[in-house]
Enzyme design. Structure first.
Site, PDB file in Angstrom:
ATOM      1  N   GLU A 124       0.811  -1.217   0.000  1.00  0.00           N
ATOM      2  CA  GLU A 124       0.000   0.000   0.000  1.00  0.00           C
ATOM      3  C   GLU A 124       0.845   1.268   0.000  1.00  0.00           C
ATOM      4  OE1 GLU A 124      -3.028  -0.540  -0.711  1.00  0.00           O
ATOM      5  OE2 GLU A 124      -2.767  -2.684  -0.396  1.00  0.00           O
ATOM      6  N   ASP A 215      -1.249  -1.919  -9.487  1.00  0.00           N
ATOM      7  CA  ASP A 215      -1.740  -3.288  -9.371  1.00  0.00           C
ATOM      8  C   ASP A 215      -1.956  -3.941 -10.724  1.00  0.00           C
ATOM      9  OD1 ASP A 215      -1.824  -2.689  -6.693  1.00  0.00           O
ATOM     10  OD2 ASP A 215      -3.983  -2.286  -6.673  1.00  0.00           O
TER      11      ASP A 215
END
Length: 713
Positions: A124, A215
């Site tokens: 993250e 991602d």
């Protein structure tokens, strides 16, 4: 003219404990077609990061994918990126565990792909100042964060087309700024528009670099992206465009670029994550204000650079459930570190402690520790696998200490680090945490022989996105064309979710005492409308005594005395833990004395909460009065005893309440936001044993609730 460099670092992750069909779908829709597209275009040279849980799954289920990865590594097209093995937020775990996570993953990559990774993916992109010491100390040379991190430190946008050195007490780390503009271009805008943006960068920063870290799931799993990227050919066309423009543009793996070019300078980065995460981390009211301000200044990047949300650690103050899970992890980690340091090992304990360490590290997987569009806090199966890993790890550790003999202990400590004392009970059968300052309730209950936790629910609380549900309901009939960023979509998985927005007054703990009016019914209980006495339900209890098998608590008197304002009730709770057969019983005995001058007529209940996860599967159910009910059962039933059975985890919970009139049973269902849209999620069942009471002044009521936890044969 030197070539401009595009540096891509693509990250793939599936959480520990995610469903196998989710792995399969992600593999088929994203990971496999993405890698095959890369294979067809040798000039596209990138960094790839796969988290440890995902690589383990691929290794055992898709060995052909490993073969393809090795081919790409051997021909120099792919650089494998390291990090924490189980994808932890590194700054949230003890330093020893950070190092173990990184080394374990580097060892794995070296074993399977022949090289130790130079780079690490930050889960993250959560950055804090000590990370250079952690990463450099574990053999890592670089990482990638967002441009948001640099802008918050005062960098100008035109300074982000290279990399910098970050330093912590003498340890240095190369840090790449990933551009948000590229994250939003790729793959959501046209190929021509994306290439034109890169061409503009190359004119303005000749010989420079533009980096994107994001991602792989956005290439096939996010709604609409599978058709967009593969069926409609966006990814193939993008790679072809990169090859056609190779006269001025090189697609270069991150490590190669950093080895070739010097840093642009030094950077002291603040605590940060990507912009959306810092918004999600804010308390709900602040998040709403922050979002409104960000929208107001959306056309002012000079202002947005100085807008900062909350730190990732806020999730531990925003959600008590995250904090409890995190502090359980810290508690187990310290136990393991202490045991290892003092070498209190019996014969054959090495294998047990090795397994305990793996279970501990897997419990640090980040997903269930936070919530936004992503994040698994509201996903019970993701929370549960972390809890169960911790139960298993702690059971193994204590088994080494006590040499697998029966034992029982009670420790008075501030377990959840909130400044208030709890009582933590452990034995070879159970672990339980009594929270005196939260109504004298049980906030944790583990069944150690089965390696499972039983409460593991979550309070229904206002979330910033709840205000959008009625608006979304009105828009439900309209479709959305094409692919959009996950942060821009508006989807709802079923109609009428806005009708489920009830909010709890208290954490979803067990043995909470609820005193309420005689006219209240099961329907009021289901909709959280009992208006129970707050002093009893959530009041502060003091610890009178604590033994290895129980504790007595007394409600703190906070009202002035004597006079008409004297508190209405004196209350005592006694918890007792007893081994029974191959399981155990936990009993809560309540004594309630009425202090007012007038007679009180009403109802009293002792509530428990149990979460056996899948509410619609036939192997998990209630038994009541000879009838079987699914876990979403919602009803008032005559009280004798009530049983919950989980054939999958092989455990049963029998609830007994002598002389109670009824059990009121209702599902705990949250409405949360995920990458697939707004959804209803079963978070366990709340069960209230109800007694009518009619107490004269000075009279005393006593009640008892017992949970019997038993393994299934």
């Amino acid at each position: 003219m030197p070539k401009f460099h595009l540096v891509l670092l693509i990250h793939s992750h599936q959480p520990v404990g995610n469903f196998d069909d989710v792995f399969e779908r992600a593999y088929a829709q994203s990971y496999s077609p993405f890698l095959e597209a890369v294979f067809r275009h040798p000039a596209v040279r990138i960094g790839l990061h796969y988290s440890g849980p995902l690589l383990e799954w691929i290794e055992h289920r898709k060995p052909e994918f490993f073969d393809r990865l090795r081919q790409l590594v051997e021909r120099g097209q792919i650089e494998m990126i390291g990090g924490g093995y189980y994808e932890p937020i590194l700054i949230s775990i003890p330093p020893e565990d950070r190092t173990e996570q990184i080394h374990r993953f580097s060892d794995y990559i070296e074993k399977h792909f022949g090289h130790r990774p130079k780079g690490a993916w930050l889960a993250e992109r959560v950055w804090e100042a000590p990370l250079p010491t952690t990463l450099a100390g574990a053999g890592i040379e670089y990482t990638l964060v967002d441009d948001n991190h640099f802008l918050a430190a005062g960098f100008e946008p035109n300074q982000l087309y290279g990399y910098y050195l970050a330093e912590d007490v003498g340890a240095t780390l190369k840090v790449i700024p990933g551009l948000q503009s590229l994250r939003y271009l790729i793959p959501f805008r046209s190929v021509d528009e994306t290439v034109e943006a890169l061409r503009k960068f190359s004119r303005e920063y000749p010989g420079g670099m533009a980096a994107m870290g994001d991602d792989c799931e956005k290439f096939g799993i996010w709604p609409g992206t599978n058709d967009h990227c593969y069926k409609n050919g966006w990814l193939e066309n993008f790679f072809l465009a990169l090859e056609r423009n190779s006269d001025w543009l090189a697609v270069t793996p991150p490590g190669e670029y950093l080895d070739t070019y010097p840093p642009l300078g030094r950077a002291a980065l603040p605590t940060a994550s990507y912009m959306e995460m810092t918004e999600w981390a804010l308390p709900t009211a602040a998040r709403q204000r922050f979002h409104a301000i960000a929208q107001e200044f959306s056309a002012r990047p000079d202002v947005l650079a100085f807008l900062r949300g909350g730190p990732w650690r806020n999730f531990m103050t925003k959600y008590s459930e995250v904090n409890l899970l995190h502090k359980k992890m810290l508690h187990v980690s310290k136990k393991l570190q202490d045991l290892t340091a003092h070498r209190r090992r019996g014969a054959g304990s090495g294998a047990a402690l090795s397994k305990a360490r793996t279970q501990l590290l897997s419990s640090q997987c980040n997903d269930a520790y936070w919530h936004g569009v992503f994040g698994g806090l509201y996903a019970p199966h993701l929370r549960t696998v972390l809890w169960n890993s911790l139960v298993t790890a702690e059971t193994l550790i204590d088994g080494v200490v006590y040499k697998k003999k029966p034992y029982a202990e009670a420790d008075r400590l501030d377990f959840d680090l909130d400044g208030r004392e709890e009582v933590y009970f452990t034995s070879d059968r159970y672990a339980a945490l009594v929270s005196p300052a939260d109504g004298g309730t049980l906030s944790m209950l583990d069944f150690r022989p089965g390696g499972i936790t039983l409460i593991n629910s979550i309070a229904r609380r206002p979330e910033a996105y709840h205000a959008r549900l009625k608006e979304l309901a009105a828009q439900a009939g309209r479709g959305q064309g094409g692919a959009v960023s996950i942060h821009e979509q508006v989807l709802m998985k079923e109609k009428g979710l806005e009708r489920l927005l009830y909010y709890d007054r208290w954490d979803r703990n067990a043995f909470r005492l609820l005193l309420f009016a005689e006219g209240k019914t099961h329907k009021d209980y289901q909709k959280l409308g009992l208006d129970e006495d707050a002093a009893l339900a959530g009041g502060i209890f003091d610890i009178v005594n604590a033994t290895p098998t129980g504790t007595m608590l007394r409600l703190r008197d906070t009202c002035p005395k004597p006079g008409p304002n004297t508190c209405s009730w004196n209350a005592e709770k006694t918890f007792t833990f007893v081994p029974v057969d191959s399981g155990f019983e936990v009993a809560c005995d309540v004594t309630l004395t009425h202090n007012r001058r007038e007679t009180f007529r009403g109802q009293i209940g002792i509530e428990t909460v149990v979460n056996l996860l899948a509410p619609n599967l036939p192997d998990r159910y209630f038994d009541s009065d000879g009838q079987r009910h699914e876990l979403r059962w919602c009803e008032a039933t005559p009280a004798s005893s009530l049983r919950m059975t989980d054939e999958w985890q092989k455990v049963s919970v029998t609830i007994g309440a002598p002389e109670a009139r009824e059990f009121w049973v209702a599902p705990i269902e949250t409405v949360s936001e995920s990458e697939e849209g707004f959804e209803r999620v079963y978070q366990g069942s709340q069960i209230l044993a109800v007694w009518p009471i009619d107490l004269a002044p000075g009279a005393t009521w006593t009640g008892r609730l017992v949970l019997k936890i038993s393994p299934l044969a």
